[in-house]
Design an enzyme around this catalytic site. Structure first.
Site, mmCIF file in Angstrom:
data_model
loop_
_atom_site.group_PDB
_atom_site.id
_atom_site.type_symbol
_atom_site.label_atom_id
_atom_site.label_comp_id
_atom_site.label_asym_id
_atom_site.label_seq_id
_atom_site.Cartn_x
_atom_site.Cartn_y
_atom_site.Cartn_z
ATOM 1 N N HIS A 1 0.915 -2.978 -10.741
ATOM 2 C CA HIS A 1 0.856 -1.517 -10.581
ATOM 3 C C HIS A 1 1.534 -1.126 -9.287
ATOM 4 O O HIS A 1 1.858 -1.985 -8.463
ATOM 5 C CB HIS A 1 -0.615 -1.083 -10.513
ATOM 6 C CG HIS A 1 -1.293 -1.604 -9.277
ATOM 7 N ND1 HIS A 1 -1.847 -2.860 -9.219
ATOM 8 C CD2 HIS A 1 -1.441 -1.072 -8.049
ATOM 9 C CE1 HIS A 1 -2.321 -3.069 -8.001
ATOM 10 N NE2 HIS A 1 -2.077 -1.998 -7.266
ATOM 11 N N HIS B 1 5.499 -0.018 -3.687
ATOM 12 C CA HIS B 1 5.798 -1.407 -4.062
ATOM 13 C C HIS B 1 4.860 -1.857 -5.176
ATOM 14 O O HIS B 1 3.767 -1.306 -5.324
ATOM 15 C CB HIS B 1 5.624 -2.342 -2.849
ATOM 16 C CG HIS B 1 4.203 -2.404 -2.384
ATOM 17 N ND1 HIS B 1 3.649 -1.463 -1.538
ATOM 18 C CD2 HIS B 1 3.195 -3.262 -2.683
ATOM 19 C CE1 HIS B 1 2.379 -1.751 -1.331
ATOM 20 N NE2 HIS B 1 2.070 -2.851 -2.018
HETATM 21 O O1 3AM Z 1 -0.770 -2.120 -4.278
HETATM 22 P P1 3AM Z 1 -1.258 -3.334 -3.612
HETATM 23 O O2 3AM Z 1 -1.640 -4.418 -4.572
HETATM 24 O O3 3AM Z 1 -0.391 -3.822 -2.498
HETATM 25 O O4 3AM Z 1 -4.071 -4.233 -1.228
HETATM 26 C C1 3AM Z 1 -4.742 -3.391 -2.129
HETATM 27 C C2 3AM Z 1 -3.898 -3.045 -3.330
HETATM 28 O O5 3AM Z 1 -2.583 -2.824 -2.866
HETATM 29 C C3 3AM Z 1 -4.936 -2.042 -1.516
HETATM 30 O O6 3AM Z 1 -5.119 -1.157 -2.598
HETATM 31 C C4 3AM Z 1 -4.496 -1.701 -3.751
HETATM 32 C C5 3AM Z 1 -5.491 -1.805 -4.856
HETATM 33 O O7 3AM Z 1 -6.554 -2.618 -4.456
HETATM 34 N N1 3AM Z 1 -6.081 -1.995 -0.618
HETATM 35 C C6 3AM Z 1 -7.220 -2.688 -0.728
HETATM 36 N N2 3AM Z 1 -8.035 -2.388 0.298
HETATM 37 C C7 3AM Z 1 -7.392 -1.470 1.060
HETATM 38 C C8 3AM Z 1 -7.701 -0.766 2.245
HETATM 39 N N3 3AM Z 1 -8.874 -0.920 2.862
HETATM 40 C C9 3AM Z 1 -6.129 -1.222 0.477
HETATM 41 N N4 3AM Z 1 -5.236 -0.371 0.985
HETATM 42 C C10 3AM Z 1 -5.594 0.272 2.126
HETATM 43 N N5 3AM Z 1 -6.781 0.088 2.748
#
Ligand code: 3AM
Length: 171
Positions: free
Chosen positions: A40, A122
């Protein structure tokens, strides 16, 4: 009771298949590949929300008016500190910026602080990865985006994410 939620663009089957192939063809190195059904593009991470806050967030999404757009995922790169390998865009459609902006702005009314980190669109392919040099993706993954989604994260499950609700993009 709280749920860990985020707004995202969710790929259709065709884009999911292509992204999975790109992921599979990466050099065989240490790292944790995202489940194909978890691929995603995160728009806004919301965190753990109770029912009241979730309702507020959904009302924000109801009010978004942004035209559909097409993403050209034409780059492969990494966030070395986060140890994430990803696919991304070299040109960001204006509607994508407008979508994130509309969500961020509306969320302030639900008590969220504006995101201080710059938005880096991304699709995460591999986590806990060793960095790889950035390069172009040829041909790019063409992804027509006609909706956005509210997604729940379910730690410990595989796939980890489940789309809870979708909103069509409309101007
Ligand atoms: O899109 P990606 O996979 O890079 O890393 C987590 C994931 O990003 C991010 O939210 C997406 C869905 O889980 N994520 C998780 N915890 C987070 C946080 N505390 C976060 N992004 C910002 N702050």
């Amino acid at each position: 009771m709280t749920e860990r939620l985020f707004f995202a663009l969710w790929p259709g089957e065709r884009q999911q298949r292509t992204l999975t192939r790109i992921q599979r063809e990466l050099p065989d190195r240490p790292g944790r590949k995202a489940h194909p059904r978890d691929l995603h593009l995160t728009l806004v991470f919301l965190g753990d929300l109770d029912a009241e806050k979730r309702a507020c967030v959904e009302e924000v999404a109801d009010r978004v008016r942004v035209a559909p757009f097409t993403l050209n995922l034409d780059r492969f790169g990494c966030f070395p500190r986060a140890r994430v390998l990803w696919c991304g865009v070299s040109e960001r459609p204006r509607s994508l910026t407008a979508l994130v902006h509309a969500l961020d702005e509306g969320l302030v009314g639900c008590g969220f602080c504006p995101e201080r980190r710059a938005f880096e669109p991304h699709v995460t392919l591999v986590r806990k990865a060793r960095p790889l040099p950035a390069r172009g993706l040829e041909p790019p993954v063409v992804w027509p985006v006609a909706e956005f989604a509210l997604v729940i994260a379910r730690p410990g499950e595989s796939p980890r994410y489940r789309v809870e609700r979708r909103w069509p993009l409309m101007p």
